[in-house]
Every structure is written in C-alpha cells, then in structure tokens.
Design an enzyme around this catalytic site. Structure first.
Site, PDB file in Angstrom:
ATOM      1  N   GLY A   1     -26.970  23.708  32.313  1.00  0.00           N
ATOM      2  CA  GLY A   1     -27.070  25.181  33.352  1.00  0.00           C
ATOM      3  C   GLY A   1     -27.101  25.503  34.247  1.00  0.00           C
TER       4      GLY A   1
ATOM      5  N   GLY B   1     -21.594  22.092  28.791  1.00  0.00           N
ATOM      6  CA  GLY B   1     -22.977  23.457  28.659  1.00  0.00           C
ATOM      7  C   GLY B   1     -22.281  24.578  28.512  1.00  0.00           C
ATOM      8  N   SER B   2     -23.161  25.123  29.652  1.00  0.00           N
ATOM      9  CA  SER B   2     -22.668  26.525  29.809  1.00  0.00           C
ATOM     10  C   SER B   2     -21.797  26.957  30.363  1.00  0.00           C
ATOM     11  CB  SER B   2     -23.893  27.143  30.566  1.00  0.00           C
ATOM     12  OG  SER B   2     -25.308  26.280  30.099  1.00  0.00           O
TER      13      SER B   2
ATOM     14  N   ASP C   1     -20.537  22.332  24.222  1.00  0.00           N
ATOM     15  CA  ASP C   1     -21.931  22.886  24.158  1.00  0.00           C
ATOM     16  C   ASP C   1     -21.654  24.389  23.263  1.00  0.00           C
ATOM     17  OD1 ASP C   1     -23.648  21.356  25.266  1.00  0.00           O
ATOM     18  OD2 ASP C   1     -24.193  22.493  26.135  1.00  0.00           O
TER      19      ASP C   1
ATOM     20  N   ARG D   1     -23.412   7.953  40.282  1.00  0.00           N
ATOM     21  CA  ARG D   1     -23.386   7.337  41.658  1.00  0.00           C
ATOM     22  C   ARG D   1     -23.960   6.241  41.395  1.00  0.00           C
ATOM     23  NH1 ARG D   1     -19.006   6.730  45.033  1.00  0.00           N
ATOM     24  NH2 ARG D   1     -18.403   9.575  45.862  1.00  0.00           N
TER      25      ARG D   1
ATOM     26  N   GLY E   1     -24.035  20.364  34.738  1.00  0.00           N
ATOM     27  CA  GLY E   1     -23.753  20.617  35.579  1.00  0.00           C
ATOM     28  C   GLY E   1     -22.127  21.393  36.045  1.00  0.00           C
TER      29      GLY E   1
ATOM     30  N   LYS F   1     -28.207  18.298  19.296  1.00  0.00           N
ATOM     31  CA  LYS F   1     -29.560  17.808  19.837  1.00  0.00           C
ATOM     32  C   LYS F   1     -30.864  17.536  19.168  1.00  0.00           C
ATOM     33  CE  LYS F   1     -27.651  19.304  24.273  1.00  0.00           C
ATOM     34  NZ  LYS F   1     -27.410  18.321  25.304  1.00  0.00           N
TER      35      LYS F   1
END
Lengths: 194, 295
Positions: free
Chosen positions: B154, B236-237, B25, B166, B215, B82
């Site tokens: 995030g 991302g973050s 990101d 899973r 995550g 996005k």
C-alpha cells in the site's frame, strides 16, 4: 543439431528446459517471433492459458506458432499447453486449434482437487505401463478425433495423447522423475529436423 | 516438513504454474474481470486494498464470503484470498470455500502476535510473506508452498521490497558457501529449521517458488523485482489505485515476461497515465509498517 524451444511467456517453462538439457538437448526460451524462428521444436508448458494468450498478442505469436505447427514443427504441450492447442475449448476461449480434441478447463475442480495419480499407458512408451501423473487444476479431454492416438489414461479419461508430431499431456511430466515423454518429444523433434 | 510428500508437491505445483506472472489484488468481481483480461495468472481477493487499509484504519479481516464467491464465479484463473496471521478459523473457512491459495498476510490485522498458522494439515496451499531467509524458512517449515517477500504494501514505494528480495538472495548465497559443520550455527542465527537450511545450502534456492510483493506500482518496479530473483509479482494497490488499471495491469504483465528486454519495457511503459501517488515508506513509523507484522 536440433534446437529445442520452450515457450517462456509464463508458467513452469524452466523445468522443461532443465529436463531437455539433462537429456542432452540444446534449449532456448521463446518469448518473441525472433526466438521462434531459431527453434526446430517447441514445448508449450503449464501455466495459465488465458495469461499466455494475452502474452502472445504482441507480434501475433499465437498465429506464428500455429503456422509452424501446421508446417510440421514437433510440439510437446502440457496442461495449459493442451488447452491452447485444442480445437474446441469450454468455456469458450481463443486458441490455436491444431489439436483435434475438445477440452474442458478446470474440469476436475479447483486446486483442492489437484492430485498425484497413476496413469495407465499403452505400449508406445515402453515398460512400465504405469506413470506418475501430477494433475494441477487440470483440463479434461472429453473428445478425441480419429487422428488422435491415446497413449495414456487416468480413470477413463485420455490424459496423454499424440496427433502426428503433437504430443499432449493434461498432467505435468516435468514435475515427475519419469523422462519417457520428454524422450519421445526429443525423438520427434530430431526426426522433424532430419 | 516432508518436501517429497505428494500433497505438498501438488501445492508447490500450482505455485510453479504461476511463475512469470502477475497476481492482482481485487475487491470485487468487476476488478477480478479486469485483472483476468489484463493477463493476470491469479487474483487475490481482499476486503480493501492495502492503500485504503492505511487511510481508513480499523481492523482488516478476511474478505466477505459473498465477495469471494462472486469472484470465483467470474474468473477462470485461480482465486486466492487473505487471512489474518494466525487466524486458523478464517483459513478453514477459505479452504471450505475452495479458494485455490490462502495468503496468511501481514496486510490484514494479525489475529495472533506470536504464532502463524500450522499450514501442513491443510489441503489448500498457503503463501506467506517474509523479509529475510530465516522468516521464509520458518513459513515453509509450517507448510507454506509459496513465499513472497513482503515489501511495504500500500505504499507504492519499492524500497522495502528490494530490501527483502536482496536479503533473501544474500541469505541463500551465504548458505551455499558454508561448510556442512557451519550450517547448524547458521540455522540457529536464522532461527530456521535445520533440514531446510541444509536443503537450501545444497540446492542454492528455496524449496518453493519465491515471488515479490509490496510497493510495486510500475512496469519498471515489476522488472526490478524479477532482476533481483523474484519469479512472479503480486500487485496490490498499484493497479486499482492508478489512473488506468486495465492498461497498467497489461503493462505490468508484459514487463514480468520481458524483464530482460529494455526496449520492450519502453514500449509497455508508455502512456499509462498516473501511477498511484504513494507514500515514502522511510517516513512511516515502525508501528505503521505492515511488513513488521509476523516474525
């Protein structure tokens, strides 16, 4: 038996391995210098050439692959693989500089311009003299030296080339059903090991 | 949905080339350059990273046009961007801008709470998030050429990503052991198109690549996703909210390639400084969970 390697740092390497096994080859993913030592021929697959260069830095893998190619290891390079092997790359980027061609990255445009097209072959690959070519953000070969044989063209551009034991395609034969390119590569690999 | 249509094959083809890679990101050209130098296979342009969207609140929309163009001019790798779920107009704008991939993303504020974009007519490929197999197949039915498990964007917490990976893998395995005459009922349960359910039952995989998102904060998180069947990761973050984005970015790139080699993971995980601080996604209310957006 010839051991075929597929450079498995990034990209669609798995598709190449599956095709080679379907054709009866013994295949191995190559991620390290130790992996490279064990193989007699190598596929450098499509993916992002800049990412692959970064992933080749540990163990100086680019240099090791280059030395093997110079020593005669058979290679099939597709799309990003052609960029990595090219002598001159635009915009400028590091590379292995073993293939006497000039390539321009993403020369046909962004993904919107990616396409399935018909390639016109010379007679080296046998009949039919047409082949499906899947072009994904493809590089364009803008110059070939006299050492390079052009085996296939799209429009006027060379898209399938051979220079000794190096076979290069700017499209993705691993995403089509025609197996002639992989068969040609396997023959070169087996001859090199003989 | 015709999986053999040549335009669809070209869309999936780009997703195939991104396998074994990291998509980072970025909110501007400087970050995009850092991401490319670190070895990213693509960058994802967005207005704010998910961690900031959480803190600042407000409506999260498609990135500004100038930002996307500035990123396109800076890097040679594919540029994704996005759009809000169901925002057909934002998607058409991104296609006109010639971004390489559109992410119809739950990280942005949804524009339509019932319908996702019908993606088949677009020339640009789409990636969509999912929490389970049914959701993945609905998006593919609409035309998505790449699936990513949602995780909890995030958060810096991998638990939701693991749950979704899973769930998808379990759903695929289940289909492969069912008899043909059980598949229609399973399609009803999954709320997924029958032909795609049948395809997965026969082939034991999704008809498009399956990446992980949400995550991922460490090289170990990325390796875990690969172990659970992801073919690439979106971060991302996790990169630009850490101490040393360039170093962490490089480490995660190496971890995705060498996920089967623990000694290599030790090497790349050393000396990265602090990871993003993160939040326990178990403490989020259902309304605060971005992964609940879309269906």
């Amino acid at each position: 038996m010839t051991e075929f390697g597929v450079l498995a740092l990034q990209g669609d390497w798995a598709a190449h391995g599956a095709i080679l096994r379907e054709l009866g080859a013994s295949t191995h993913p190559v991620r390290t210098a130790a992996d490279l030592v064990r193989v007699d021929a190598l596929v450098i697959p499509g993916g992002e050439s800049s990412a692959m260069l970064r992933l080749m830095e540990p163990e100086n893998l680019a240099r090791r692959i280059r030395d093997r190619i110079v020593a005669g290891m058979a290679v099939l390079a597709t799309c990003a693989g052609v960029i990595l092997l090219a002598e001159n790359i635009r915009p400028p980027q590091q590379g292995l500089a073993v293939l006497n061609v000039d390539v321009v990255r993403n020369a046909y445009g962004r993904q919107l311009h990616s396409t399935v097209a018909e390639i016109v072959l010379t007679k080296e690959l046998g009949k039919p003299l047409r082949m499906e070519g899947v072009f994904i953000r493809a590089p364009r070969i803008v110059r070939v030296s006299s050492k390079v044989t052009v085996l296939g063209r799209w429009r006027d551009d060379p898209v399938l080339i051979r220079q000794g034991h190096i076979l290069g395609a700017t499209f993705h034969p691993e995403l089509s059903a025609d197996r002639r390119i992989h068969e040609m590569f396997m023959k070169a690999g087996e001859a090199g090991n003989g | 949905m015709d999986l053999l249509d040549s335009q669809f094959r070209v869309k999936v083809g780009l997703a195939e080339m991104l396998k074994g890679g990291v998509i980072m990101d970025v909110t501007n050209a400087d970050q995009a350059k850092i991401a490319e130098d670190a070895g990213s296979v693509a960058v994802m342009a967005l207005e704010r990273v998910p961690a900031d969207i959480r803190v600042q609140g407000g409506v999260a929309r498609m990135s500004a046009i100038e930002k996307i163009q500035e990123i396109q001019e800076t890097v040679s790798i594919p540029v994704m961007a996005k759009v809000r779920i169901g925002h057909i107009a934002e998607a058409q704008i991104l296609q006109a801008l010639e971004v390489d991939f559109i992410d119809e993303s739950e990280v942005l504020t949804p524009a339509d709470e019932e319908n996702h974009i019908f993606k088949q007519p677009f020339t640009v490929p789409f990636v969509c998030g999912c929490r389970n197999l049914g959701e993945a197949l609905r998006r593919i039915g609409e035309g998505a050429a790449l699936i990513r498990t949602k995780g909890e964007a995030g958060s810096g917490d991998i638990v939701e990503g693991v749950r979704h990976l899973r769930a998808v893998q379990r759903g695929i395995r289940t289909l492969t052991i069912l008899e043909d005459d059980e598949l229609m009922t399973e399609a009803k349960e999954l709320q997924a198109p029958f032909e795609l359910v049948r395809w997965v039952a026969e082939n034991g995989r999704l008809p498009v690549p399956n990446f992980a998102a949400g995550g991922i904060a460490t090289p170990a998180d990325a390796a875990l996703c690969m172990m659970l069947g992801a073919e690439s990761v979106f971060v991302g973050s996790g990169i630009f909210k850490s101490d040393d984005p360039e170093k962490r970015g490089r480490a995660i790139v190496q971890a995705v390639t060498h996920w089967q080699d623990p000694s290599r993971l030790v090497e790349v995980s050393r000396g990265l400084g602090e990871a993003m601080s993160g939040i326990d996604s178990g403490k989020l209310t259902p309304e605060e969970m971005l992964s609940r957006r879309g269906w």
